[in-house]
Design a protein around this motif. Structure first.
Motif, PDB file in Angstrom:
ATOM      1  N   SER A  75       0.852  -1.185   0.000  1.00 58.55           N
ATOM      2  CA  SER A  75       0.000   0.000   0.000  1.00 58.55           C
ATOM      3  C   SER A  75       0.887   1.234   0.000  1.00 58.55           C
ATOM      4  N   PRO A  76       0.336   2.433  -0.245  1.00 52.71           N
ATOM      5  CA  PRO A  76       1.177   3.630  -0.231  1.00 52.71           C
ATOM      6  C   PRO A  76       2.004   3.779   1.036  1.00 52.71           C
ATOM      7  N   VAL A  77       1.420   3.499   2.187  1.00 49.28           N
ATOM      8  CA  VAL A  77       2.147   3.621   3.451  1.00 49.28           C
ATOM      9  C   VAL A  77       3.331   2.657   3.486  1.00 49.28           C
ATOM     10  N   ASP A  78       3.090   1.389   3.184  1.00 50.29           N
ATOM     11  CA  ASP A  78       4.144   0.380   3.236  1.00 50.29           C
ATOM     12  C   ASP A  78       5.189   0.601   2.147  1.00 50.29           C
ATOM     13  N   ALA A  79       4.739   0.998   0.955  1.00 48.32           N
ATOM     14  CA  ALA A  79       5.676   1.197  -0.151  1.00 48.32           C
ATOM     15  C   ALA A  79       6.658   2.325   0.157  1.00 48.32           C
ATOM     16  N   PHE A  80       6.155   3.462   0.652  1.00 47.86           N
ATOM     17  CA  PHE A  80       7.053   4.568   0.978  1.00 47.86           C
ATOM     18  C   PHE A  80       7.997   4.195   2.118  1.00 47.86           C
ATOM     19  N   ARG A  81       7.480   3.474   3.110  1.00 52.42           N
ATOM     20  CA  ARG A  81       8.327   3.064   4.230  1.00 52.42           C
ATOM     21  C   ARG A  81       9.485   2.191   3.753  1.00 52.42           C
ATOM     22  N   ARG A  82       9.207   1.267   2.832  1.00 49.47           N
ATOM     23  CA  ARG A  82      10.260   0.385   2.326  1.00 49.47           C
ATOM     24  C   ARG A  82      11.241   1.136   1.429  1.00 49.47           C
ATOM     25  N   LEU A  83      10.721   2.075   0.626  1.00 49.99           N
ATOM     26  CA  LEU A  83      11.584   2.826  -0.274  1.00 49.99           C
ATOM     27  C   LEU A  83      12.588   3.688   0.486  1.00 49.99           C
ATOM     28  N   VAL A  84      12.111   4.422   1.491  1.00 45.04           N
ATOM     29  CA  VAL A  84      13.033   5.299   2.218  1.00 45.04           C
ATOM     30  C   VAL A  84      13.994   4.484   3.080  1.00 45.04           C
ATOM     31  N   GLY A  88      17.984   4.610   3.017  1.00 45.78           N
ATOM     32  CA  GLY A  88      18.532   5.128   4.263  1.00 45.78           C
ATOM     33  C   GLY A  88      18.022   6.494   4.627  1.00 45.78           C
ATOM     34  N   ARG A  89      16.789   6.805   4.260  1.00 45.48           N
ATOM     35  CA  ARG A  89      16.204   8.112   4.568  1.00 45.48           C
ATOM     36  C   ARG A  89      15.232   7.994   5.734  1.00 45.48           C
ATOM     37  N   THR A  90      14.845   9.131   6.256  1.00 51.99           N
ATOM     38  CA  THR A  90      13.957   9.154   7.413  1.00 51.99           C
ATOM     39  C   THR A  90      12.582   8.579   7.069  1.00 51.99           C
ATOM     40  N   SER A  91      12.015   7.863   8.014  1.00 48.52           N
ATOM     41  CA  SER A  91      10.704   7.239   7.816  1.00 48.52           C
ATOM     42  C   SER A  91       9.571   8.265   7.783  1.00 48.52           C
ATOM     43  N   LEU A  92       9.875   9.532   8.057  1.00 47.47           N
ATOM     44  CA  LEU A  92       8.845  10.570   8.004  1.00 47.47           C
ATOM     45  C   LEU A  92       8.255  10.713   6.602  1.00 47.47           C
ATOM     46  N   TRP A  93       9.007  10.277   5.584  1.00 46.19           N
ATOM     47  CA  TRP A  93       8.484  10.354   4.224  1.00 46.19           C
ATOM     48  C   TRP A  93       7.288   9.440   4.019  1.00 46.19           C
ATOM     49  N   SER A  94       7.109   8.464   4.905  1.00 46.84           N
ATOM     50  CA  SER A  94       5.934   7.588   4.768  1.00 46.84           C
ATOM     51  C   SER A  94       4.638   8.348   5.023  1.00 46.84           C
ATOM     52  N   ALA A  95       4.745   9.572   5.574  1.00 52.33           N
ATOM     53  CA  ALA A  95       3.556  10.418   5.735  1.00 52.33           C
ATOM     54  C   ALA A  95       2.902  10.691   4.382  1.00 52.33           C
ATOM     55  N   LEU A  96       3.699  10.701   3.303  1.00 52.15           N
ATOM     56  CA  LEU A  96       3.124  10.863   1.967  1.00 52.15           C
ATOM     57  C   LEU A  96       2.164   9.728   1.651  1.00 52.15           C
ATOM     58  N   GLY A  97       2.521   8.519   2.108  1.00 51.86           N
ATOM     59  CA  GLY A  97       1.648   7.372   1.888  1.00 51.86           C
ATOM     60  C   GLY A  97       0.341   7.491   2.644  1.00 51.86           C
ATOM     61  N   TRP A  98       0.424   7.937   3.898  1.00 56.69           N
ATOM     62  CA  TRP A  98      -0.797   8.126   4.686  1.00 56.69           C
ATOM     63  C   TRP A  98      -1.695   9.166   4.036  1.00 56.69           C
ATOM     64  N   VAL A 413      17.637   3.558  -7.246  1.00 54.80           N
ATOM     65  CA  VAL A 413      16.317   2.992  -6.960  1.00 54.80           C
ATOM     66  C   VAL A 413      15.376   3.226  -8.136  1.00 54.80           C
ATOM     67  N   MET A 414      15.233   4.488  -8.521  1.00 51.28           N
ATOM     68  CA  MET A 414      14.324   4.802  -9.621  1.00 51.28           C
ATOM     69  C   MET A 414      14.901   4.378 -10.963  1.00 51.28           C
ATOM     70  N   ARG A 415      16.210   4.490 -11.116  1.00 53.25           N
ATOM     71  CA  ARG A 415      16.827   4.082 -12.381  1.00 53.25           C
ATOM     72  C   ARG A 415      16.627   2.590 -12.640  1.00 53.25           C
ATOM     73  N   ASP A 416      16.828   1.782 -11.605  1.00 54.37           N
ATOM     74  CA  ASP A 416      16.652   0.336 -11.760  1.00 54.37           C
ATOM     75  C   ASP A 416      15.194  -0.031 -11.987  1.00 54.37           C
ATOM     76  N   GLU A 417      14.284   0.650 -11.277  1.00 50.80           N
ATOM     77  CA  GLU A 417      12.867   0.289 -11.365  1.00 50.80           C
ATOM     78  C   GLU A 417      12.253   0.713 -12.692  1.00 50.80           C
TER      79      GLU A 417
END
Length: 492
Positions: A75-84, A88-98, A413-417
């Motif tokens: 889901s958006p929440v889980d996907a952003f959490r795994r991506l960041v 190695g970025r802060t998990s605060l970016w998962s707020a975009l998923g919420w 990440v984005m280049r490979d995907e």
């Protein structure tokens, strides 16, 4: 690293995603808004500007969302959490998923009421309940339809139930199976209406209205309309496309799939214009936009046409399908999160979500009748849901996503995907870093009504802003990654 969870359901093929994503994009706005905007703002000139906006704003953001979903497989929440976490970025970016997941659900809370109009009018067309001799008569029927809470609530409840039945059957057995026949069915019905329109006497006027290249009619307002529709029509930043992308097989090309969806969405919208406006012009009526076109002018035109009841029924079946495929996509992000994190079955998640949706959508429905006097700061609950999602959450979410994709995540990440050639990747990166954010900012400012952007006089300012964003972006990119870093991730 990629999160290729073998237990996560995937589309049976790329076309399953294309049908579902196109169904999400093709909503009521494509049918009652885009054709009218095309004719009003310059015909072919507007279409040309719209295609530029789609390629520069819509497609790069959609490619990013699909890549987020497939890389994160959740889901958006889980996907952003795994991506960041991968970068190695802060998990605060998962707020975009919420925010994306909440945005999609909030849109659905008022969209099921609007979708209920389509089902209601399908029944009225079948039962002969659209008898009227003028647009005023049709307006009275539309008003009476909304004034009865039992009637309006009953149809919106039907949309809710149908949505949950389909979603509850799963990605392949429910969403993919239903959209794989509803989308082609819509196209077939549009083609039948277009062929009929060729012999109605109003087809040439409709073609001229839609496609005559009138650059003089393409005002700044028209350019903003093209840019805004290019962003909103693809269901971006509402969790739908990202979640659908999480089911996309690895072998599918994200770039090719995104372009296919964008082209299909545009073609269906233009076909809708060729199906609707011949009937309007053949009966000497003026084209307009919004619910007035579909629920007032068009039913009156059908009455004056040979076999009008038949073609009116075909039209409202098509309209109901468009509404249903969109509502299915808006709830899938919530269902995906519940099934992945709450330990419950998809069927239980669907019906539990359906109950909450029904309760909130009932409040939105009451804005048209018994709750017409219930306002906060001059807006009804229905209007607040629309305002918060379309004017705040979607533009801000889209802006956050392009910043995350272009500046924050590790480049690999984005280049490979995306798995595109170096030139295509460089073009996507330029668009997602500089052009798309500027476009979204213009949409955001215009939506809030803070300022009016006049492209004919402000283009030097916009160009200067783009250059400043590029310079600052290049200077800030390493520092932004460093500030966002929470672990040992490095930009490989």
């Amino acid at each position: 690293m990629t999160n290729n969870d073998p237990s996560r359901t995937q589309w049976l093929g790329r076309w399953g995603f294309v049908m579902a994503a196109t169904g999400s994009a093709v909503g009521l706005g494509n049918i009652w808004k885009f054709p009218y905007m095309t004719g009003e703002y310059g015909g072919g000139a507007f279409v040309l500007v719209y295609l530029v906006c789609i390629l520069s704003v819509g497609v790069p953001v959609m490619m990013s969302e699909i890549a987020f979903g497939r890389r994160g497989r959740g889901s958006p929440v889980d996907a952003f959490r795994r991506l960041v976490k991968e970068s190695g970025r802060t998990s605060l970016w998962s707020a975009l998923g919420w925010m994306a997941m909440l945005c999609g659900f909030m849109i659905l809370c008022f969209y099921v009421v609007v979708a209920g109009w389509s089902f209601s009018y399908l029944w009225k067309m079948l039962s002969g309940g659209l008898a009227g001799t003028s647009v005023d008569d049709m307006a009275a029927i539309f008003g009476a339809n909304n004034a009865n809470p039992w009637n309006l609530g009953g149809w919106s409840t039907l949309v809710t139930v149908l949505t949950m039945v389909i979603v509850g059957k799963g990605v392949q057995g429910g969403i993919e199976r239903s959209t794989s026949w509803m989308m082609p069915g819509m196209v077939v019905m549009l083609l039948i209406m277009i062929i009929y329109g060729m012999f109605s006497g109003g087809f040439s006027a409709a073609v001229n209205f839609l496609f005559a290249f009138n650059a003089s009619n393409l005002s700044s307002e028209g350019m903003l309309a093209a840019m805004g529709h290019a962003f909103f029509t693809l269901s971006l930043a509402s969790g739908a496309i990202l979640t659908y992308g999480s089911y996309l097989p690895r072998r599918a090309s994200i770039a090719r799939t995104t372009l296919t969806v964008a082209v299909a969405d545009t073609l269906v919208a233009l076909m809708a214009g060729l199906a609707i406006f011949p009937a309007i012009f053949a009966n000497g009526m003026e084209p307009n936009s919004g619910p007035g076109l579909i629920f007032m002018s068009l039913p009156l035109a059908f009455q004056a046409m040979p076999f009008g009841q038949l073609f009116g029924t075909l039209f409202f079946v098509m309209l109901a399908m468009a509404a249903l495929t969109s509502s299915i996509s808006m709830v899938e992000a919530t269902i995906s999160w519940l099934t992945d994190n709450a330990g419950i079955s998809r069927r239980a998640a669907s019906w539990g979500t359906g109950v909450v949706l029904w309760l909130i959508s009932t409040l939105a429905m009451l804005s048209f009748n018994v709750g017409a006097e219930w306002t906060l700061l001059g807006m009804h609950f229905f209007d607040w849901l629309d305002y918060l999602t379309s004017r705040l959450m979607m533009p801000l979410g889209g802006l956050g996503m392009v910043v995350l994709a272009g500046f924050v995540l590790n480049k690999h990440v984005m280049r490979d995907e995306l798995a595109v050639s170096p030139r295509v990747y460089a073009l996507w990166l330029f668009m997602v870093r500089y052009v798309s954010p500027l476009g979204i900012l213009v949409i955001f400012i215009n939506a809030l009504g803070v300022a009016s952007v006049n492209f004919s006089t402000h283009w030097p300012i916009l160009l200067a802003v783009l250059v400043v964003i590029m310079v600052l972006g290049e200077l800030a990119s390493p520092r932004l990654r460093h500030l966002c870093q929470s672990g040992a991730g490095t930009d490989r």
